[in-house]
Design a protein around this motif. Structure first.
Motif, PDB file in Angstrom:
ATOM      1  N   THR A   1      30.513   9.603  -6.323  1.00 55.09           N
ATOM      2  CA  THR A   1      29.575   8.477  -6.344  1.00 55.09           C
ATOM      3  C   THR A   1      28.152   8.940  -6.044  1.00 55.09           C
ATOM      4  OG1 THR A   1      31.329   6.966  -5.619  1.00 55.09           O
ATOM      5  CG2 THR A   1      29.050   6.220  -5.348  1.00 55.09           C
ATOM      6  N   ILE A   2      28.005   9.780  -5.017  1.00 59.01           N
ATOM      7  CA  ILE A   2      26.678  10.296  -4.666  1.00 59.01           C
ATOM      8  C   ILE A   2      26.113  11.151  -5.799  1.00 59.01           C
ATOM      9  CG2 ILE A   2      25.414  11.811  -3.079  1.00 59.01           C
ATOM     10  CD1 ILE A   2      27.336  10.985  -0.893  1.00 59.01           C
ATOM     11  N   LEU A   3      26.952  12.028  -6.348  1.00 61.16           N
ATOM     12  CA  LEU A   3      26.472  12.941  -7.386  1.00 61.16           C
ATOM     13  C   LEU A   3      26.159  12.213  -8.691  1.00 61.16           C
ATOM     14  CD1 LEU A   3      28.817  16.006  -6.773  1.00 61.16           C
ATOM     15  CD2 LEU A   3      26.535  15.558  -5.865  1.00 61.16           C
ATOM     16  N   LEU A   4      26.906  11.155  -8.989  1.00 57.80           N
ATOM     17  CA  LEU A   4      26.590  10.359 -10.174  1.00 57.80           C
ATOM     18  C   LEU A   4      25.212   9.712 -10.046  1.00 57.80           C
ATOM     19  CD1 LEU A   4      29.925   8.556 -11.167  1.00 57.80           C
ATOM     20  CD2 LEU A   4      28.569  10.116 -12.581  1.00 57.80           C
ATOM     21  N   GLY A   5      24.900   9.258  -8.833  1.00 55.88           N
ATOM     22  CA  GLY A   5      23.562   8.717  -8.609  1.00 55.88           C
ATOM     23  C   GLY A   5      22.488   9.765  -8.849  1.00 55.88           C
ATOM     24  N   GLY A   6      22.745  10.994  -8.428  1.00 55.58           N
ATOM     25  CA  GLY A   6      21.784  12.062  -8.655  1.00 55.58           C
ATOM     26  C   GLY A   6      21.638  12.402 -10.123  1.00 55.58           C
ATOM     27  N   LEU A   7      22.752  12.471 -10.851  1.00 58.20           N
ATOM     28  CA  LEU A   7      22.692  12.791 -12.280  1.00 58.20           C
ATOM     29  C   LEU A   7      21.963  11.700 -13.059  1.00 58.20           C
ATOM     30  CD1 LEU A   7      26.320  14.155 -12.752  1.00 58.20           C
ATOM     31  CD2 LEU A   7      24.210  15.484 -12.887  1.00 58.20           C
ATOM     32  N   SER A   8      22.128  10.449 -12.617  1.00 58.11           N
ATOM     33  CA  SER A   8      21.460   9.345 -13.306  1.00 58.11           C
ATOM     34  C   SER A   8      19.946   9.397 -13.145  1.00 58.11           C
ATOM     35  CB  SER A   8      21.987   8.004 -12.792  1.00 58.11           C
ATOM     36  OG  SER A   8      23.381   7.888 -13.029  1.00 58.11           O
ATOM     37  N   SER A   9      19.488  10.090 -12.099  1.00 56.87           N
ATOM     38  CA  SER A   9      18.042  10.164 -11.859  1.00 56.87           C
ATOM     39  C   SER A   9      17.359  11.273 -12.651  1.00 56.87           C
ATOM     40  CB  SER A   9      17.778  10.386 -10.361  1.00 56.87           C
ATOM     41  OG  SER A   9      18.218  11.678  -9.954  1.00 56.87           O
ATOM     42  N   ILE A  10      18.141  12.127 -13.315  1.00 57.04           N
ATOM     43  CA  ILE A  10      17.574  13.225 -14.099  1.00 57.04           C
ATOM     44  C   ILE A  10      17.297  12.731 -15.512  1.00 57.04           C
ATOM     45  CG2 ILE A  10      17.921  15.562 -14.952  1.00 57.04           C
ATOM     46  CD1 ILE A  10      19.832  16.049 -12.646  1.00 57.04           C
ATOM     47  N   SER A  11      16.081  12.898 -15.963  1.00 56.98           N
ATOM     48  CA  SER A  11      15.685  12.416 -17.286  1.00 56.98           C
ATOM     49  C   SER A  11      16.345  13.253 -18.387  1.00 56.98           C
ATOM     50  CB  SER A  11      14.164  12.467 -17.426  1.00 56.98           C
ATOM     51  OG  SER A  11      13.778  12.135 -18.744  1.00 56.98           O
ATOM     52  N   ASP A  12      16.824  12.566 -19.418  1.00 58.64           N
ATOM     53  CA  ASP A  12      17.411  13.270 -20.562  1.00 58.64           C
ATOM     54  C   ASP A  12      16.374  14.078 -21.328  1.00 58.64           C
ATOM     55  OD1 ASP A  12      19.910  12.214 -20.020  1.00 58.64           O
ATOM     56  OD2 ASP A  12      19.635  10.474 -21.332  1.00 58.64           O
ATOM     57  N   ASP A  13      15.106  13.736 -21.156  1.00 64.55           N
ATOM     58  CA  ASP A  13      14.046  14.477 -21.852  1.00 64.55           C
ATOM     59  C   ASP A  13      14.011  15.939 -21.423  1.00 64.55           C
ATOM     60  OD1 ASP A  13      13.358  12.143 -23.103  1.00 64.55           O
ATOM     61  OD2 ASP A  13      11.715  11.662 -21.727  1.00 64.55           O
ATOM     62  N   LEU A  14      14.374  16.201 -20.169  1.00 66.52           N
ATOM     63  CA  LEU A  14      14.378  17.585 -19.683  1.00 66.52           C
ATOM     64  C   LEU A  14      15.422  18.415 -20.428  1.00 66.52           C
ATOM     65  CD1 LEU A  14      14.056  16.943 -15.841  1.00 66.52           C
ATOM     66  CD2 LEU A  14      12.272  17.731 -17.394  1.00 66.52           C
ATOM     67  N   TYR A  15      16.598  17.845 -20.634  1.00 65.66           N
ATOM     68  CA  TYR A  15      17.645  18.566 -21.352  1.00 65.66           C
ATOM     69  C   TYR A  15      17.281  18.723 -22.830  1.00 65.66           C
ATOM     70  CZ  TYR A  15      20.488  17.758 -17.196  1.00 65.66           C
ATOM     71  OH  TYR A  15      20.972  17.743 -15.902  1.00 65.66           O
ATOM     72  N   GLU A  16      16.637  17.688 -23.398  1.00 64.00           N
ATOM     73  CA  GLU A  16      16.225  17.774 -24.798  1.00 64.00           C
ATOM     74  C   GLU A  16      15.183  18.881 -24.981  1.00 64.00           C
ATOM     75  OE1 GLU A  16      16.260  17.051 -28.752  1.00 64.00           O
ATOM     76  OE2 GLU A  16      17.588  16.193 -27.224  1.00 64.00           O
ATOM     77  N   ALA A  17      14.248  18.957 -24.039  1.00 66.55           N
ATOM     78  CA  ALA A  17      13.239  20.013 -24.114  1.00 66.55           C
ATOM     79  C   ALA A  17      13.875  21.391 -23.957  1.00 66.55           C
ATOM     80  CB  ALA A  17      12.180  19.788 -23.038  1.00 66.55           C
ATOM     81  N   ALA A  18      14.869  21.489 -23.066  1.00 63.24           N
ATOM     82  CA  ALA A  18      15.550  22.772 -22.875  1.00 63.24           C
ATOM     83  C   ALA A  18      16.299  23.190 -24.137  1.00 63.24           C
ATOM     84  CB  ALA A  18      16.516  22.663 -21.688  1.00 63.24           C
ATOM     85  N   ARG A  19      16.936  22.241 -24.811  1.00 62.54           N
ATOM     86  CA  ARG A  19      17.642  22.564 -26.052  1.00 62.54           C
ATOM     87  C   ARG A  19      16.668  23.035 -27.126  1.00 62.54           C
ATOM     88  NH1 ARG A  19      21.056  18.164 -24.598  1.00 62.54           N
ATOM     89  NH2 ARG A  19      19.685  16.691 -25.701  1.00 62.54           N
ATOM     90  N   LEU A  20      15.508  22.394 -27.196  1.00 68.25           N
ATOM     91  CA  LEU A  20      14.511  22.814 -28.189  1.00 68.25           C
ATOM     92  C   LEU A  20      14.000  24.217 -27.916  1.00 68.25           C
ATOM     93  CD1 LEU A  20      12.442  19.507 -28.565  1.00 68.25           C
ATOM     94  CD2 LEU A  20      14.109  20.470 -30.167  1.00 68.25           C
ATOM     95  N   GLU A  21      14.010  24.607 -26.637  1.00 65.18           N
ATOM     96  CA  GLU A  21      13.584  25.958 -26.274  1.00 65.18           C
ATOM     97  C   GLU A  21      14.700  26.982 -26.429  1.00 65.18           C
ATOM     98  OE1 GLU A  21      10.609  27.024 -25.484  1.00 65.18           O
ATOM     99  OE2 GLU A  21       9.661  25.054 -25.654  1.00 65.18           O
ATOM    100  N   GLY A  22      15.875  26.529 -26.844  1.00 66.57           N
ATOM    101  CA  GLY A  22      16.986  27.448 -27.080  1.00 66.57           C
ATOM    102  C   GLY A  22      17.864  27.702 -25.871  1.00 66.57           C
ATOM    103  N   ALA A  23      17.754  26.888 -24.837  1.00 61.72           N
ATOM    104  CA  ALA A  23      18.563  27.085 -23.634  1.00 61.72           C
ATOM    105  C   ALA A  23      20.014  26.692 -23.900  1.00 61.72           C
ATOM    106  CB  ALA A  23      18.005  26.255 -22.480  1.00 61.72           C
ATOM    107  N   SER A  24      20.937  27.461 -23.365  1.00 65.24           N
ATOM    108  CA  SER A  24      22.353  27.140 -23.489  1.00 65.24           C
ATOM    109  C   SER A  24      22.733  26.054 -22.482  1.00 65.24           C
ATOM    110  CB  SER A  24      23.199  28.391 -23.242  1.00 65.24           C
ATOM    111  OG  SER A  24      23.025  28.844 -21.902  1.00 65.24           O
ATOM    112  N   THR A  25      23.971  25.571 -22.588  1.00 59.94           N
ATOM    113  CA  THR A  25      24.449  24.543 -21.651  1.00 59.94           C
ATOM    114  C   THR A  25      24.459  25.069 -20.225  1.00 59.94           C
ATOM    115  OG1 THR A  25      25.835  23.577 -23.394  1.00 59.94           O
ATOM    116  CG2 THR A  25      26.358  22.997 -21.114  1.00 59.94           C
TER     117      THR A  25
END
Length: 290
Positions: free
Chosen positions: A171-195
């Protein structure tokens, strides 16, 4: 009201309530811990630090202290290791996610004592479901008396503790994951970052405050957790699964040594407080260094 006093006025009622609930019993324990007390709770006289000395000299205290450390680290660490991947999976958008979240949260909705009793039945050496299931899978040839020996009883109790702690951690960790913007992961994918690189460079750093909250709160709960061990083995066999809280119960309510039990209560309070202060200080220092 002056603007600077407004926060104090808002916090004061809660502080007074906490003082009544926490500080008053601590003061009473302090008085009893330096007194000679009979089985009926009657104070007979002042004995100074004799109760503390008796507790510290008891081999059962040292054994229970070591076991408490293993118990706390095992459950808190296990809950984080299991809870983080589960939270990441439940954070993804997939069909049936709502049902999956409910299933993960179910152990949290059940009384810990009832969960421990069910597992005690399941680990029965003669007719328990655990032995039957493992024999059916071919893992075991004969029944194992899980709760009759410390080598199996204590690890199984830690596993039960992890099971009932994971839902709260998720429950605590789900709250933390929900606060992370998806834009950060999208930008990382565009830069070629792996999972894995996204997880290591984005998820873990941004989740650290929530991981710290999970560690602190779970440490408080697990350190003082009584039902699992008491419902399964009552600290047996031969006190080999006792932790500090079950040892405290035996001192006070089975042996009638109320002065020593009060001294142990204050020692446990001081130890837990010191550990949490040290942990928070180390975390704060690490963040300041970065």
């Amino acid at each position: 009201m002056p603007r600077g006093l407004a926060p104090i006025a808002l916090v004061l009622p809660g502080f007074v309530l906490a003082a009544l609930i926490i500080l008053w019993p601590v003061l009473q324990l302090g008085q009893i811990s330096v007194s000679e007390v009979n089985r009926f709770g009657q104070i007979r006289g002042f004995v100074g630090l004799e109760n503390y000395a008796a507790v510290l000299a008891d081999p059962d205290f040292l054994a229970s202290l070591l076991r408490t450390g293993i118990w706390t680290v095992g459950i808190v660490g296990g809950a984080i290791v299991v809870g983080l991947p589960v939270a990441i999976i439940l954070h993804q958008d997939f069909y049936g996610r709502g049902i999956a979240r409910v299933i993960v949260m179910l152990p949290w909705a059940v009384s810990i004592t009832m969960t421990a009793i069910v597992w005690r039945w399941a680990m029965n050496g003669e007719s328990g479901m655990l032995n039957s299931g493992l024999r059916g899978l071919g893992v075991l040839d004969t029944n194992v008396t899980w709760l009759a020996q410390a080598s199996t009883a204590f690890p199984m109790q830690i596993l039960i503790g992890i099971l009932v702690t994971v839902p709260f951690t998720v429950t605590i960790l789900l709250g933390g994951l929900s606060s992370i913007s998806d834009d950060l992961y999208e930008a990382a994918r565009l830069e070629g970052a792996s999972t894995w690189q996204s997880f290591r460079r984005i998820t873990v750093p941004l989740m650290k405050p929530f991981l710290n909250i999970a560690v602190v709160l779970n440490t408080i709960y697990v350190f003082n957790s009584f039902p699992i061990i008491w419902a399964t083995t009552q600290g047996g066999p031969a006190n080999s699964t006792d932790i500090l809280v079950t040892y405290l119960y035996k001192l006070g309510f089975q042996f009638g040594r109320l002065g020593e039990a009060s001294a142990l209560s204050l020692l446990m309070f001081a130890l837990l407080l010191a550990l949490l202060v040290l942990y928070v200080a180390l975390i704060s220092r690490g963040e300041a260094d970065r």
